[in-house]
Write an enzyme that holds these catalytic residues in place. Sequence first.
Site, PDB file in Angstrom:
ATOM      1  CG  PHE A 284      -0.248   0.472   2.498  1.00 15.62           C
ATOM      2  CD1 PHE A 284      -0.125   1.829   2.781  1.00 15.62           C
ATOM      3  CD2 PHE A 284       0.304  -0.431   3.398  1.00 15.62           C
ATOM      4  CE1 PHE A 284       0.528   2.268   3.925  1.00 15.62           C
ATOM      5  CE2 PHE A 284       0.965  -0.007   4.541  1.00 15.62           C
ATOM      6  CZ  PHE A 284       1.074   1.352   4.798  1.00 15.62           C
TER       7      PHE A 284
ATOM      8  CE  LYS B  44      -3.182  -8.526  -4.186  1.00 14.95           C
ATOM      9  NZ  LYS B  44      -3.512  -7.460  -3.200  1.00 14.95           N
TER      10      LYS B  44
ATOM     11  NE  ARG C  35      -4.014  -2.220   4.608  1.00 11.90           N
ATOM     12  CZ  ARG C  35      -4.846  -3.240   4.842  1.00 11.90           C
ATOM     13  NH1 ARG C  35      -6.087  -3.201   4.395  1.00 11.90           N
ATOM     14  NH2 ARG C  35      -4.438  -4.288   5.534  1.00 11.90           N
TER      15      ARG C  35
ATOM     16  CB  SER D 147       4.789  -7.318   5.748  1.00  7.57           C
ATOM     17  OG  SER D 147       3.839  -8.288   5.366  1.00  7.57           O
TER      18      SER D 147
ATOM     19  CB  CYS E   6      10.435  -0.338   2.583  1.00  9.21           C
ATOM     20  SG  CYS E   6      11.106   0.230   1.033  1.00  9.21           S
TER      21      CYS E   6
ATOM     22  CD  GLU F  27       8.577  -2.608   8.197  1.00  9.98           C
ATOM     23  OE1 GLU F  27       7.814  -3.575   8.022  1.00  9.98           O
ATOM     24  OE2 GLU F  27       9.125  -2.010   7.245  1.00  9.98           O
TER      25      GLU F  27
HETATM   26  P1  NAD Z   1       1.523  -6.566   3.143  1.00  8.89           P
HETATM   27  O1  NAD Z   1       2.525  -7.651   3.222  1.00  8.89           O
HETATM   28  O2  NAD Z   1       0.412  -6.554   4.134  1.00  8.89           O
HETATM   29  O3  NAD Z   1       0.804  -6.584   1.700  1.00  8.89           O
HETATM   30  C1  NAD Z   1       1.540  -6.623   0.502  1.00  8.89           C
HETATM   31  C2  NAD Z   1       0.713  -7.348  -0.546  1.00  8.89           C
HETATM   32  O4  NAD Z   1       0.459  -8.684  -0.113  1.00  8.89           O
HETATM   33  C3  NAD Z   1      -0.657  -6.712  -0.805  1.00  8.89           C
HETATM   34  O5  NAD Z   1      -0.914  -6.732  -2.176  1.00  8.89           O
HETATM   35  C4  NAD Z   1      -1.605  -7.602  -0.030  1.00  8.89           C
HETATM   36  O6  NAD Z   1      -2.881  -7.680  -0.611  1.00  8.89           O
HETATM   37  C5  NAD Z   1      -0.930  -8.961  -0.076  1.00  8.89           C
HETATM   38  N1  NAD Z   1      -1.202  -9.765   1.124  1.00  8.89           N
HETATM   39  C6  NAD Z   1      -1.423  -9.324   2.388  1.00  8.89           C
HETATM   40  N2  NAD Z   1      -1.637 -10.353   3.221  1.00  8.89           N
HETATM   41  C7  NAD Z   1      -1.551 -11.475   2.475  1.00  8.89           C
HETATM   42  C8  NAD Z   1      -1.677 -12.877   2.784  1.00  8.89           C
HETATM   43  N3  NAD Z   1      -1.921 -13.305   4.013  1.00  8.89           N
HETATM   44  N4  NAD Z   1      -1.520 -13.758   1.779  1.00  8.89           N
HETATM   45  C9  NAD Z   1      -1.264 -13.343   0.526  1.00  8.89           C
HETATM   46  N5  NAD Z   1      -1.141 -12.034   0.180  1.00  8.89           N
HETATM   47  C10 NAD Z   1      -1.274 -11.111   1.150  1.00  8.89           C
HETATM   48  O7  NAD Z   1       2.337  -5.184   3.143  1.00  8.89           O
HETATM   49  P2  NAD Z   1       1.738  -3.718   3.204  1.00  8.89           P
HETATM   50  O8  NAD Z   1       1.227  -3.464   4.586  1.00  8.89           O
HETATM   51  O9  NAD Z   1       0.867  -3.435   2.057  1.00  8.89           O
HETATM   52  O10 NAD Z   1       3.075  -2.850   2.971  1.00  8.89           O
HETATM   53  C11 NAD Z   1       3.947  -2.490   3.991  1.00  8.89           C
HETATM   54  C12 NAD Z   1       5.141  -3.410   4.066  1.00  8.89           C
HETATM   55  O11 NAD Z   1       5.815  -3.447   2.814  1.00  8.89           O
HETATM   56  C13 NAD Z   1       6.184  -2.958   5.064  1.00  8.89           C
HETATM   57  O12 NAD Z   1       6.667  -4.084   5.761  1.00  8.89           O
HETATM   58  C14 NAD Z   1       7.280  -2.358   4.206  1.00  8.89           C
HETATM   59  O13 NAD Z   1       8.563  -2.354   4.774  1.00  8.89           O
HETATM   60  C15 NAD Z   1       7.211  -3.236   3.027  1.00  8.89           C
HETATM   61  N6  NAD Z   1       7.817  -2.615   1.854  1.00  8.89           N
HETATM   62  C16 NAD Z   1       9.015  -3.105   1.424  1.00  8.89           C
HETATM   63  C17 NAD Z   1       9.638  -2.537   0.338  1.00  8.89           C
HETATM   64  C18 NAD Z   1      10.947  -3.074  -0.157  1.00  8.89           C
HETATM   65  O14 NAD Z   1      11.338  -2.751  -1.269  1.00  8.89           O
HETATM   66  N7  NAD Z   1      11.641  -3.896   0.609  1.00  8.89           N
HETATM   67  C19 NAD Z   1       9.043  -1.456  -0.316  1.00  8.89           C
HETATM   68  C20 NAD Z   1       7.812  -0.982   0.144  1.00  8.89           C
HETATM   69  C21 NAD Z   1       7.211  -1.581   1.237  1.00  8.89           C
END
Ligand code: NAD
Length: 499
Positions: free
Chosen positions: A149, A173, A177, A226, A281, A384
């Site tokens: 998101f 996908k 949010r 995450s 991130c 985090e």
């Molecule tokens: P998230 O892991 O909750 O969601 C990411 C994606 O996974 C979304 O599309 C979501 O729909 C999907 N998802 C969520 N739960 C799932 C499940 N149980 N099974 C399958 N798919 C699922 O992350 P978020 O809250 O959207 O984003 C924040 C996180 O992303 C933070 O931890 C941040 O550090 C990380 N992030 C990392 C980078 C990087 O390059 N390392 C960049 C941006 C954000």
Amino acid sequence: MQEIGHWIGGRRVAGTSGRFADVFNPATGEVQARVALASAAELDAAVAAAAEAQPKWAATNPQRRARVMMEAVRLLNRDMDRIAEAISREHGKTFPDAKGDVQRGLEVIEFCTGAPHLLKGEFTDSAGPGIDMYSMRQPLGVVAGITPFNFPAMIPLWKIGPALAAGNAMILKPSERDPSAPLLIAEVFREAGLPDGILQVVNGDKEAVDAILDSPVIQAVGFVGSTPIAQYIYSRAAATGKRAQCFGGAKNHMIVMPDADMDQAADALVGAGYGAAGERCMAISVAVPVGERTADALIAKLVPRIEKLKVGPYTAGSEVDFGPLVTAEAKRRVLGLVESGIAQGAKLVVDGRGFMLQGYEKGFFVGPHLFDRVTPDMDIYRTEIFGPVLSTVRARSYEEALALAMDHEYGNGTAIFTRDGDTARDFASRINIGMVGINVPIPVPLAYHTFGGWKRSGFGDLNQHGPDAFRFYTRTKTVTARWPSGLKEGGEFHFRAME
Ligand code: NAD
């Protein structure tokens, strides 16, 4: 209530699963739209249509595909404000920050205009008698991008650009949010000349993600989100033979050496710690001053700067430094971690818990927090937080500061502030973290380098954007060719050994 569907076959379509998720206005706490959550069957249909369209796109010469990227660059610039507004409305980040979100994605599309060069193969003339050998980079077919998101334009663009320029079709996908920006981006690519079916935006949750992972058609998955989900996706994708690169969470340390310019370090920490409410991130979430005097000086510089920060809705324009968190759940989680920090003995120097904005009482705002005397065993250090909370861990020496960052499970980004070249060089060389800033607090590499964390911030072996992205979205085929003018010497039935 506005209903947000999917982008399939070059147009917006409504969802058919009957399942929806709420899309909030984080500033007011109100539900402003609902987004369709795709069923596995909807996902499979989008994949089938993409698979049908992809061979023709792959056969389109790379320069023509690059021209679609060129036109997309022009249109993204034209539509920058519209896309940024959609981001601010659903994510809550300030308008200038939302424009940065589009801009840093757009730069990867600019890089992709050079795809023909990046897709060139290798050639060995006369590898053997009358034998030439060449390697070509071919697209994988249908690939998927699953994005978080916090950068609803930038990260989808990081996925879409290289995947499409290399001749793949993509199932994107995005996060449920803030689903509007990716749909606007899909419209831009269609207007730029992308054939229908090559970019399918399917909104959804775990059901759609699992359908991606189970699809026998999808060849590769690029994930950002995450760490627990990154690891889940990496292992499940690998189990079905897919190529996967999965980027996860972070806990970025900024080391402040005694010789650093304290004003510069404090300014950097405030921007990197609290920008986008800490929902980056690459946010700095841990300050590590070296020595008690450095720590006291740094805290003294930080406090007045943090107390001056303006928190508010994006509609307040340039008056605001950062906005609300994305959901009520995120706010509860962050405030819960703040309480744990207090309970576990950290010193709360700036307390943002009581923050309230008149007229926005139900918004997901959290004021800025600064902790001092945080220790590595505390939850606020290990987890985090992804909120406007900066933790200070005092280190006695450079080696102790280095070891702290080295021992943390995450390895996305880090920074050191110093005026000593020798220390900076030693840090860059020894640290086990993917992106390093020297007097730069958020060292996000530009589009023509690659982006990726180490340790539990990244699973897979190629980074995002830059040359690595073209390696990830293509596979190598190597051809050994001989064109005999006739069987001059009779048949050969064994490998030739080197003479
Ligand atoms: P998230 O892991 O909750 O969601 C990411 C994606 O996974 C979304 O599309 C979501 O729909 C999907 N998802 C969520 N739960 C799932 C499940 N149980 N099974 C399958 N798919 C699922 O992350 P978020 O809250 O959207 O984003 C924040 C996180 O992303 C933070 O931890 C941040 O550090 C990380 N992030 C990392 C980078 C990087 O390059 N390392 C960049 C941006 C954000």
